[in-house]
Design a protein around this motif. Structure first.
Motif, PDB file in Angstrom:
ATOM      1  N   ILE A 166      65.578 -40.198  54.930  1.00  0.00           N
ATOM      2  CA  ILE A 166      66.667 -40.397  55.701  1.00  0.00           C
ATOM      3  C   ILE A 166      66.119 -41.656  57.024  1.00  0.00           C
ATOM      4  CG2 ILE A 166      68.354 -40.023  57.590  1.00  0.00           C
ATOM      5  CD1 ILE A 166      69.283 -37.461  55.990  1.00  0.00           C
ATOM      6  N   ILE A 167      64.404 -41.139  57.388  1.00  0.00           N
ATOM      7  CA  ILE A 167      63.980 -41.774  57.877  1.00  0.00           C
ATOM      8  C   ILE A 167      63.561 -43.216  57.347  1.00  0.00           C
ATOM      9  CG2 ILE A 167      61.550 -42.543  58.940  1.00  0.00           C
ATOM     10  CD1 ILE A 167      61.189 -38.651  59.364  1.00  0.00           C
ATOM     11  N   LEU A 168      63.478 -42.843  55.553  1.00  0.00           N
ATOM     12  CA  LEU A 168      62.548 -44.820  55.633  1.00  0.00           C
ATOM     13  C   LEU A 168      64.101 -45.576  54.953  1.00  0.00           C
ATOM     14  CD1 LEU A 168      61.263 -43.051  52.294  1.00  0.00           C
ATOM     15  CD2 LEU A 168      60.156 -44.667  53.911  1.00  0.00           C
ATOM     16  N   LYS A 169      65.114 -45.161  55.676  1.00  0.00           N
ATOM     17  CA  LYS A 169      66.526 -45.798  55.589  1.00  0.00           C
ATOM     18  C   LYS A 169      66.924 -45.986  56.832  1.00  0.00           C
ATOM     19  CE  LYS A 169      70.731 -44.768  54.468  1.00  0.00           C
ATOM     20  NZ  LYS A 169      71.669 -43.138  53.977  1.00  0.00           N
ATOM     21  N   ASP A 170      66.597 -45.388  57.588  1.00  0.00           N
ATOM     22  CA  ASP A 170      66.100 -45.764  58.730  1.00  0.00           C
ATOM     23  C   ASP A 170      65.320 -47.079  58.858  1.00  0.00           C
ATOM     24  OD1 ASP A 170      68.502 -44.556  59.033  1.00  0.00           O
ATOM     25  OD2 ASP A 170      67.525 -42.262  60.437  1.00  0.00           O
TER      26      ASP A 170
END
Ligand SMILES: [Fe+2]
Ligand SMILES: [Fe+2]
Length: 526
Positions: free
Chosen positions: A303-307
Motif C-alpha cells: 500500500i505504501i508503494l502504491k501511495d
C-alpha cells in the motif's frame, strides 16, 4: 508309628524346601537347591536338571553335579552344552536319552542298570561315561510339571549309594520323595516364570509409554530413553565407586527401581499440550504466527508503494520511502524477537509496543502490524514460553507424581513414584513441584535429577537452543552445585568416573565433545 514318624519327617523336609524354593530369587541357586536336596535325600552320586527349551522341542541342561568326580556345572557352563532333542525332523518322539524318555512318558522312572535295560537307548549315557571316565548304573528321573500338567523339565539322578558307598537301586521311597520335590520345584519355578513374565511385561509397557511420549514431540525424541540410560549408568558407577560411595551398594531390585523411575520420570508429559512442549518460537501455536505478521507487513508495504506511485496520501515521496525503510527494519526486528534466543531488553519491549501501536492509514482504511496477543508473546524476555505456558510445562512433574501414585507397584518398586517425580526438585528447596529439600531427596532422586539435567543441557534436538559443549555443560552444573541445587558428589562421580565422556561418545555430536579442563571445573564448586 514308625511309618507316621517317617511321614512327618518327609513333610517337614518338603516344607523346608518349599519355603527355601519360593524365597530363592536367583534361578541358578534355585536349581542348585533342588538338585542338592534330591541328591541328599537319595544319597545319589550325582544328578542333572533339565528344563524344556523355549520352543518345547528339547531339554536344556541347567545344572549338573557328580560328587565322586567333583563335577559341578551351573547355568553359565551348561549354556554351551547341546540340548537333548525331544523330536526328530519328522516329528517322531525321541527316546534316545533317559531324560527324554521320561519327558515323553511323563512318569517318574527308575532303572537298576542303565547298561542293562530296554526302556531307553543308552548310547548317550555310555558316551558320557566314556568321556568322563564314569559308570552310570542306577538312575531315576522325575518330570517337573506345572499346574496344567505341562512339562517344565526333568530332574535326573545317578547312582544311589548305600552307607558303604555301594551303588544300589533307587527305591519307592526315593521316587515318592523325588516326585513331591519335583512338584514343589515345578510350582516354585512356574511362579518364578510368571513373576518374571509380569515384570518383563511391566518393563515393556513402561518403555512403550516412554517411547510414545518421546515420539509425540518432534524435538525431544529420545530424551526419556537417554535419561533412563544415564540414570542406569550412574547407578552402576556408584556400585563400582571406590571413593565417596565405596560403602554403598544397590541391590538388584534397587537398581531396577532406579531404572524404572528413570523410564517413568516424564510420564506426566503425556498431558502437556504439544504446542507448549514444542514451542520453538514465541509466536508459535500450532503454527508459527510470524507468517501472519509477515503477510501484514507485505500488505502495508504494497500500500505504501502504491501511495508512493500516486503520492495521494498527502505525504512526500521521501517520507514514504523512509517509512518503507522503517517497516523493513521493524519486520526484521520482529523476526529476530520471535526466536527467543536472546534476552529482551527494556528498549526491545518498548519497540515491540511501538510496532503494536503503529497503524498505517490509506484511503480511509487502517492497517495494523501485530495483535495484542502477538505483542504479549513477542515480549517474553527469555525463552519462548509465557508464564502460564511455563506453569503448564512444569505441571508434568505433578502429573507424573499423580499418575504413578495411582499404580500399585510391587513392593520392591514402591518408591518409583517418589524417585520419578522429584527430578526437578533442587537440594536447596527451590525446585518443583513440592520444593523438597536435601533431606527429602534420596540419592535415587538425585541420580535421576542429574541425569535429566545432563541430558537436557547436552541435547541437540531442543527447539530453540543448540546442544552445549561438554565444557559449557559442566560449567553450568558446577555453578548449580555452588548454588546448592544439585549433588556435588554425584557431579564428582559423573566427572571422575569418566561417565560424562562415555555418555557423550554415545549420544552427542562430535563438535560438542571438547577438551574439558577438569581442574578448572572442579575448582568452581570445591
Ligand atoms: Fe521433567
Ligand atoms: Fe525429563
Amino acid at each position: 508309628m514308625e511309618k507316621e514318624k517317617h511321614l512327618l519327617k518327609h513333610v517337614q523336609a518338603l516344607t523346608k524346601i518349599g519355603i527355601a524354593l519360593s524365597a530363592e530369587k536367583d534361578i541358578n541357586n534355585f536349581f542348585k537347591l533342588v538338585l542338592d536336596e534330591a541328591i541328599r535325600f537319595t544319597n545319589a552320586d550325582g544328578g542333572t536338571i533339565y528344563t524344556l527349551s523355549e520352543d518345547k522341542r528339547a531339554l536344556d541342561f541347567k545344572i549338573i553335579c557328580t560328587i565322586s568326580t567333583n563335577l559341578r556345572l551351573g547355568m553359565a557352563d551348561t549354556a554351551k552344552w547341546p540340548s537333548v532333542p525331544l523330536y526328530d525332523d519328522k516329528e517322531n518322539k525321541l527316546f534316545k536319552n533317559f531324560a527324554s524318555y521320561v519327558a515323553h512318558t511323563g512318569e517318574a522312572t527308575s532303572v537298576k542298570d542303565a547298561y542293562n535295560q530296554d526302556i531307553f537307548d543308552n548310547s548317550g549315557t555310555k558316551k558320557y561315561d566314556r568321556n568322563n571316565n564314569y559308570h552310570s548304573k542306577s538312575m531315576a528321573a522325575i518330570p517337573m510339571k506345572d499346574h496344567e500338567n505341562e512339562l517344565l523339565g526333568v530332574i535326573q539322578l545317578i547312582n544311589a549309594l548305600d552307607e558303604e558307598g555301594k551303588i544300589i537301586n533307587f527305591n519307592e521311597k526315593h521316587i515318592t520323595m523325588l516326585t513331591s520335590l519335583a512338584s514343589q520345584a515345578a510350582i516354585a519355578f512356574t511362579n518364578k516364570n510368571l513373576i518374571e513374565g509380569l515384570e518383563n511385561l511391566l518393563y515393556q509397557f513402561i518403555k512403550s509409554i516412554a517411547g510414545a511420549i518421546d515420539r509425540k514431540s518432534k524435538y525431544t525424541g529420545g530424551h526419556i530413553k537417554r535419561v533412563a540410560t544415564l540414570s542406569e549408568m550412574l547407578s552402576q558407577k556408584i556400585q563400582k565407586d571406590k571413593g565417596y560411595y565405596k560403602d554403598l551398594a544397590f541391590s538388584n531390585d534397587e537398581l531396577q527401581e532406579i531404572s524404572i523411575a528413570g523410564w517413568m520420570h516424564d510420564v506426566g508429559k503425556i498431558t502437556t499440550p504439544i504446542y507448549v512442549r514444542d514451542k520453538a518460537k514465541k509466536l508459535e501455536t500450532i503454527f508459527d504466527r510470524v507468517e501472519l505478521i509477515n503477510t501484514r507487513f507485505d500488505l502495508v508495504r504494497t500500500i505504501i508503494l502504491k501511495d508512493i506511485s500516486c503520492l495521494k496520501n498527502n505525504s512526500t515521496k521521501e517520507d514514504l520511502e523512509k517509512l518503507l525503510k522503517q517497516l523493513e527494519a521493524d519486520r526484521e526486528f520482529i523476526i529476530k524477537a520471535n526466536t527467543g534466543g536472546e534476552f529482551m531488553k527494556d528498549e526491545d519491549l518498548e519497540r515491540i509496543d511501538m510496532i503494536f501501536q503503529y497503524k498505517y492509514s490509506s484511503n480511509g482504511n487502517d492497517y495494523f502490524l501485530i495483535t495484542e496477543n502477538e505483542k504479549i508473546n513477542l515480549s517474553i524476555r527469555r525463552g519462548t514460553l509465557l508464564p502460564e505456558e511455563f506453569d503448564k510445562m512444569r505441571e508434568h512433574a505433578v502429573v507424573t507424581h499423580e499418575m504413578l501414585g495411582e499404580l500399585t507397584f510391587p513392593k520392591k518398586f514402591r518408591n518409583v513414584p517418589r524417585y520419578a517425580s522429584s527430578h526437578h526438585e533442587k537440594l536447596n528447596g527451590k525446585g518443583y513441584p513440592f520444593q523438597l529439600d536435601a533431606d527429602q531427596m534420596p540419592l535415587q532422586s538425585r541420580i535421576i535429577a542429574i541425569a535429566d539435567l545432563y541430558e537436557a543441557l547436552t541435547a541437540s534436538d531442543r527447539p530453540y537452543k543448540k546442544g552445549k559443549t561438554l565444557t559449557e555443560t559442566l560449567r553450568i552444573m558446577a555453578l548449580m552445585v555452588k548454588d546448592g541445587e544439585i549433588d556435588a558428589n554425584l557431579l564428582d562421580l559423573l566427572i571422575d568416573s569418566g561417565l560424562y565422556l562415555e555418555y557423550a561418545k554415545k549420544f552427542l555430536k562430535h563438535q560438542q565433545i571438547d577438551d574439558v579442563d577438569i581442574e578448572k571445573i572442579k575448582a568452581m564448586y570445591h
